[in-house]
Design an enzyme around this catalytic site. Structure first.
Site, PDB file in Angstrom:
ATOM      1  N   CYS A   2     -28.536  24.070 -28.009  1.00 37.94           N
ATOM      2  CA  CYS A   2     -29.103  24.297 -26.688  1.00 37.94           C
ATOM      3  C   CYS A   2     -28.185  23.693 -25.633  1.00 37.94           C
ATOM      4  O   CYS A   2     -27.589  22.647 -25.833  1.00 37.94           O
ATOM      5  CB  CYS A   2     -30.507  23.707 -26.505  1.00 37.94           C
ATOM      6  SG  CYS A   2     -31.712  24.372 -27.619  1.00 37.94           S
ATOM      7  N   ARG A  27     -23.549  26.983 -27.465  1.00 39.79           N
ATOM      8  CA  ARG A  27     -24.513  26.012 -27.994  1.00 39.79           C
ATOM      9  C   ARG A  27     -25.809  26.674 -28.471  1.00 39.79           C
ATOM     10  O   ARG A  27     -26.687  25.997 -29.002  1.00 39.79           O
ATOM     11  CB  ARG A  27     -24.853  24.966 -26.918  1.00 39.79           C
ATOM     12  CG  ARG A  27     -23.638  24.258 -26.373  1.00 39.79           C
ATOM     13  CD  ARG A  27     -24.033  23.328 -25.257  1.00 39.79           C
ATOM     14  NE  ARG A  27     -24.756  22.190 -25.772  1.00 39.79           N
ATOM     15  CZ  ARG A  27     -24.206  21.051 -26.131  1.00 39.79           C
ATOM     16  NH1 ARG A  27     -22.902  20.894 -26.036  1.00 39.79           N
ATOM     17  NH2 ARG A  27     -24.931  20.065 -26.585  1.00 39.79           N
ATOM     18  N   TRP A  79     -31.004  27.436 -28.759  1.00 42.43           N
ATOM     19  CA  TRP A  79     -30.860  27.610 -30.210  1.00 42.43           C
ATOM     20  C   TRP A  79     -32.193  27.135 -30.772  1.00 42.43           C
ATOM     21  O   TRP A  79     -32.526  25.944 -30.687  1.00 42.43           O
ATOM     22  CB  TRP A  79     -29.694  26.757 -30.734  1.00 42.43           C
ATOM     23  CG  TRP A  79     -29.390  27.001 -32.179  1.00 42.43           C
ATOM     24  CD1 TRP A  79     -28.591  27.976 -32.683  1.00 42.43           C
ATOM     25  CD2 TRP A  79     -29.876  26.242 -33.303  1.00 42.43           C
ATOM     26  NE1 TRP A  79     -28.545  27.878 -34.055  1.00 42.43           N
ATOM     27  CE2 TRP A  79     -29.327  26.827 -34.468  1.00 42.43           C
ATOM     28  CE3 TRP A  79     -30.710  25.140 -33.446  1.00 42.43           C
ATOM     29  CZ2 TRP A  79     -29.588  26.352 -35.742  1.00 42.43           C
ATOM     30  CZ3 TRP A  79     -30.969  24.655 -34.716  1.00 42.43           C
ATOM     31  CH2 TRP A  79     -30.408  25.267 -35.851  1.00 42.43           C
ATOM     32  N   ASN A 111     -32.798  19.868 -24.474  1.00 35.74           N
ATOM     33  CA  ASN A 111     -31.968  20.012 -25.678  1.00 35.74           C
ATOM     34  C   ASN A 111     -32.304  18.829 -26.574  1.00 35.74           C
ATOM     35  O   ASN A 111     -32.133  17.685 -26.170  1.00 35.74           O
ATOM     36  CB  ASN A 111     -30.484  19.976 -25.280  1.00 35.74           C
ATOM     37  CG  ASN A 111     -29.564  19.775 -26.468  1.00 35.74           C
ATOM     38  OD1 ASN A 111     -29.887  20.153 -27.594  1.00 35.74           O
ATOM     39  ND2 ASN A 111     -28.410  19.181 -26.231  1.00 35.74           N
ATOM     40  N   GLU A 492     -12.279  25.968 -46.747  1.00 37.22           N
ATOM     41  CA  GLU A 492     -12.340  26.326 -45.328  1.00 37.22           C
ATOM     42  C   GLU A 492     -12.310  27.851 -45.160  1.00 37.22           C
ATOM     43  O   GLU A 492     -13.034  28.408 -44.325  1.00 37.22           O
ATOM     44  CB  GLU A 492     -11.182  25.649 -44.586  1.00 37.22           C
ATOM     45  CG  GLU A 492     -11.026  26.008 -43.125  1.00 37.22           C
ATOM     46  CD  GLU A 492     -12.247  25.722 -42.255  1.00 37.22           C
ATOM     47  OE1 GLU A 492     -13.198  25.061 -42.711  1.00 37.22           O
ATOM     48  OE2 GLU A 492     -12.258  26.193 -41.097  1.00 37.22           O
ATOM     49  N   LYS A 496     -15.192  30.066 -43.304  1.00 36.57           N
ATOM     50  CA  LYS A 496     -14.900  31.006 -42.197  1.00 36.57           C
ATOM     51  C   LYS A 496     -15.489  32.378 -42.494  1.00 36.57           C
ATOM     52  O   LYS A 496     -16.139  32.977 -41.647  1.00 36.57           O
ATOM     53  CB  LYS A 496     -13.390  31.170 -41.987  1.00 36.57           C
ATOM     54  CG  LYS A 496     -12.643  30.069 -41.340  1.00 36.57           C
ATOM     55  CD  LYS A 496     -12.884  29.857 -39.875  1.00 36.57           C
ATOM     56  CE  LYS A 496     -14.055  28.950 -39.648  1.00 36.57           C
ATOM     57  NZ  LYS A 496     -13.831  27.536 -39.677  1.00 36.57           N
ATOM     58  N   HIS A 515     -15.419  27.743 -65.407  1.00 37.57           N
ATOM     59  CA  HIS A 515     -16.598  26.989 -65.854  1.00 37.57           C
ATOM     60  C   HIS A 515     -17.869  27.499 -65.167  1.00 37.57           C
ATOM     61  O   HIS A 515     -18.858  26.773 -65.091  1.00 37.57           O
ATOM     62  CB  HIS A 515     -16.392  25.497 -65.602  1.00 37.57           C
ATOM     63  CG  HIS A 515     -15.217  24.954 -66.355  1.00 37.57           C
ATOM     64  ND1 HIS A 515     -15.261  24.700 -67.707  1.00 37.57           N
ATOM     65  CD2 HIS A 515     -13.958  24.687 -65.960  1.00 37.57           C
ATOM     66  CE1 HIS A 515     -14.077  24.275 -68.116  1.00 37.57           C
ATOM     67  NE2 HIS A 515     -13.260  24.259 -67.070  1.00 37.57           N
ATOM     68  N   LYS A 614     -22.358  26.059 -31.746  1.00 35.53           N
ATOM     69  CA  LYS A 614     -21.095  25.316 -31.862  1.00 35.53           C
ATOM     70  C   LYS A 614     -21.329  23.825 -32.004  1.00 35.53           C
ATOM     71  O   LYS A 614     -20.640  23.165 -32.770  1.00 35.53           O
ATOM     72  CB  LYS A 614     -20.248  25.618 -30.625  1.00 35.53           C
ATOM     73  CG  LYS A 614     -18.890  24.941 -30.620  1.00 35.53           C
ATOM     74  CD  LYS A 614     -17.860  25.842 -31.209  1.00 35.53           C
ATOM     75  CE  LYS A 614     -16.483  25.224 -31.232  1.00 35.53           C
ATOM     76  NZ  LYS A 614     -15.750  25.626 -32.441  1.00 35.53           N
TER      77      LYS A 614
HETATM   78  O1  M6R Z   1     -18.195  19.540 -33.603  1.00 40.19           O
HETATM   79  P1  M6R Z   1     -18.011  19.195 -35.053  1.00 40.19           P
HETATM   80  O2  M6R Z   1     -16.572  19.247 -35.487  1.00 40.19           O
HETATM   81  O3  M6R Z   1     -18.647  17.905 -35.429  1.00 40.19           O
HETATM   82  O4  M6R Z   1     -18.759  20.346 -35.843  1.00 40.19           O
HETATM   83  C1  M6R Z   1     -18.900  20.278 -37.223  1.00 40.19           C
HETATM   84  C2  M6R Z   1     -19.336  21.602 -37.803  1.00 40.19           C
HETATM   85  O5  M6R Z   1     -20.563  21.993 -37.256  1.00 40.19           O
HETATM   86  C3  M6R Z   1     -18.317  22.708 -37.526  1.00 40.19           C
HETATM   87  O6  M6R Z   1     -17.062  22.363 -38.023  1.00 40.19           O
HETATM   88  C4  M6R Z   1     -18.757  24.030 -38.176  1.00 40.19           C
HETATM   89  O7  M6R Z   1     -18.738  23.918 -39.547  1.00 40.19           O
HETATM   90  C5  M6R Z   1     -17.856  25.152 -37.678  1.00 40.19           C
HETATM   91  N1  M6R Z   1     -18.650  26.108 -36.986  1.00 40.19           N
HETATM   92  C6  M6R Z   1     -17.169  25.876 -38.767  1.00 40.19           C
HETATM   93  O8  M6R Z   1     -16.334  26.868 -38.264  1.00 40.19           O
END
Ligand code: M6R
Length: 619
Positions: A2, A27, A79, A111, A492, A496, A515, A614
């Site tokens: 939010c 957000r 959110w 928020n 990673e 993604k 496994h 985010k």
């Molecule tokens: O702001 P932060 O780096 O603490 O955020 C951590 C995760 O929420 C963030 O890396 C999330 O996994 C990403 N959206 C992945 O792309």
């Protein structure tokens, strides 16, 4: 999650609030709304809509200038935590309304989470209040309205309301009784004040206001703010004024625009060479000498390291562990922050806690930092966000300096966080004499080439990734395989892909795949293998052969001209040959582009994937 904004000043209030919300949409984008205080009115005006901000923008435009005279207001982008994304649950929420159709005399945007909202709702119902939403927030509006109706000034009323709340909040409120001001407060959730001339601003993050001001006041936990067009004052909960220094933020407002790209994610992937240049600037010279004198901590006495982080930042931590253990020979634990905070962890004052967070706001990471404090750990924050909460919780800070990252999927900050940890590894190695001077300089010079090598990777990949996308047309899952640092890159890559394309994806150590996960393999489960170098490459190749034997369509991330990769893979995503320290960094770039193009091919919004935000400011 939010985003909130507030404004008092000229007759461009709605425009400023909408622009602020546009920059806070990362957000949350379940709904958005405005509350506007008009002098002489009996109730606060409102507009709110379910869905992305453009829905609200259309609704605002249909008011045909009706809001042109408004000078005071607050806005929200949601959110959803409590209550589905419906118009009734969209903020603002109102208190002090006279009847069914009426808005109310006060409005709030919030928020965070009011943890005791069930009890408070019961209590308020007992006093005759009725509720219009399923949200926790609405209790704040009702409690506030009761006090305002009883004659308390708005700031005092908000302060007294906050005393009743448990949980986390950044909350901003307006009232028709005092239409010349916005009051706000924070506990755990972020809030900044932007300073203007003849106008003042509030927002969840500085990005919202960069087009308006670069001068900010950071609001600390338990503080209450009052802004008018000519003043911005911070108070304690006891009503004592607080002196706060103005903080200047040097981000360029252009950095939060698309700049000709179709999406922020693509822009940010292409910004990576420049971002890494900024990360390294002043910290690593042409000879390979590292300078981390900005870290005001006694790094020489560190005996153990714990990295705490979430999501992508956690994966950067895994890459950091490889480098720190290899070069500095210090044991490193990498912990998911949401687990670490409740794990009763072991440590002492010789434990360095590296907390990584792009936003600097992630509540689990902040809580993990608090947990580490309990055993006396010293905290080094790695963040992209100047003045963020984590910078104020840590003993020392290393900024990644990539400029704002807007797309929900982290890309450039992942490479930058990893690069910072590599610098820390080299600095620790120097302090402990774990590498010879010559070795340390050689690795330092190699790291200096990160921007150039990432640039070369982007050039090599031009037009190549689309070929791999075809293999995902019927895909029901995907397996990302790698060993060592390439395993972290695989994790990673899988994150993604799943977060923006919604295809279930697993990152696995290549040798561990047989496994269990090999059972997933068939022609509808593409295998993405990050081959890496040397012995690891040989071993990964033979693991990948095992998947080919079971019908897998393989995409190999390999050096251009790798004939083995060409033999086993349907598609090779080429990366340049690099010094070892850069291997996982460059291998991550094709995985970012793969996720991007697969999601685009499916017609998805890559910048705002469903259900995500985010900044994760709730537990
Ligand atoms: O702001 P932060 O780096 O603490 O955020 C951590 C995760 O929420 C963030 O890396 C999330 O996994 C990403 N959206 C992945 O792309």
């Amino acid at each position: 999650m939010c985003g909130i904004v507030g404004y008092v000043g000229r007759e461009r209030c709605v425009e400023v609030l909408m622009e602020g919300l546009r920059h806070l949409e990362y957000r949350g984008y379940d709904s958005a709304g405005l509350a506007l205080a008009v002098p002489g009115a009996d109730e606060v005006e409102q507009v709110k809509r379910v869905g992305p901000l453009k829905e609200l923008a259309e609704a605002v435009s249909r008011h045909n200038g009706h809001f042109a005279q408004v000078r005071t207001g607050v806005g929200h982008t949601r959110w959803a935590t409590h209550g589905r994304p419906t118009e009734a649950n969209a903020h603002p929420h109102f208190g002090g309304y006279a009847g069914d159709g009426a808005n109310g005399t006060v409005a709030v945007v919030h928020n965070g989470i009011v943890e005791n909202h069930v009890e408070l709702k019961e209590e308020l119902r007992g006093r005759g209040h009725t509720f219009r939403s399923e949200t926790d927030t609405e209790v704040i509006a009702h409690l506030l309205a009761e006090r305002v109706e009883a004659g308390e000034p708005l700031r005092e009323a908000l302060t007294n309301t906050l005393r009743r709340l448990q949980g986390s909040f950044a909350v901003a409120a307006v009232s028709v009784r005092e239409p010349e001001k916005v009051v706000a407060a924070r506990h755990q959730s972020p809030l900044v004040v932007g300073l203007g001339d003849g106008e003042n601003f509030l927002a969840s993050a500085v990005q919202a206001l960069l087009g308006e001001t670069h001068r900010f006041l950071f609001v600390e936990n338990g503080e209450v703010v009052e802004i008018t067009d000519s003043s911005a004052r911070i108070y304690t909960m006891d009503g004592e004024p607080v002196e706060r220094e103005t903080f200047k933020v040097d981000w360029d407002p252009e950095a939060v625009e698309l700049g000709g790209y179709e999406d922020y994610m693509l822009k940010e992937i292409h910004e990576q060479p420049a971002a890494l240049q900024a990360t390294l600037s002043g910290r690593l010279d042409a000879d390979g000498v590292v300078d981390l004198s900005e870290v005001v901590l006694d790094l020489a006495s560190v005996e153990r390291i714990v990295v705490v982080a979430c999501g992508t930042a956690y994966h950067a931590g895994l890459l950091g562990k490889h480098a720190i253990e290899k070069y500095a020979r210090i044991p490193v634990e990498v912990a998911v922050a949401s687990e670490y905070r409740y794990a009763d962890p072991i440590g002492d004052e010789k434990t360095l806690v590296i907390a990584i967070s792009q936003s600097g706001e992630t509540s689990d990471t902040l809580a993990a930092v608090q947990t580490a404090r309990e055993f006396g750990g010293r905290v080094l924050a790695v963040t992209n966000t100047q003045g963020s909460l984590i910078t104020r919780e840590a003993d020392a800070v290393l900024l990644t300096k990539t400029g704002p990252e807007i797309a929900v999927a982290s890309t450039k900050t992942f490479l930058a966080q990893t690069t910072i940890l590599y610098l820390v590894a080299l600095e620790l190695a120097r302090l402990r004499g774990a590498l010879s001077k010559g070795e340390a300089l050689e690795i330092g010079r190699a790291l200096r080439r990160a921007p150039e090598k990432v640039e070369e990777t982007l050039d090599l990949l031009y037009g190549r990734v689309e070929e791999a996308v075809e293999l995902f047309e019927e895909a029901r899952c995907a397996l990302f395989l790698g060993r060592g640092a390439s395993h972290a890159a695989a994790l990673e890559g899988a994150l993604k892909l799943k977060e923006i394309s919604y295809i279930p994806a697993e990152g696995y150590p290549a040798g561990e795949m047989k496994h269990g996960p090999i059972a997933l393999v068939d022609e509808r489960c593409p295998v993405i293998s990050i081959l890496g170098e040397g012995l690891q490459r040989e071993k990964t190749l033979s693991n990948v052969e095992e998947t080919v034997a079971r019908g897998a369509n393989v995409i190999a991330v390999a050096h251009k001209g790798d004939t083995d990769a060409g033999r086993i893979a349907r598609v090779t995503l080429p990366v340049p040959e690099t010094p070892e320290i850069l291997g996982a960094l460059v291998a991550s770039v094709p995985l970012q582009l793969l996720a991007y193009h697969v999601a685009k091919d499916r017609g998805l919004n890559v910048d705002k994937p469903r259900n995500l935000a985010k900044s994760v400011t709730v537990e």
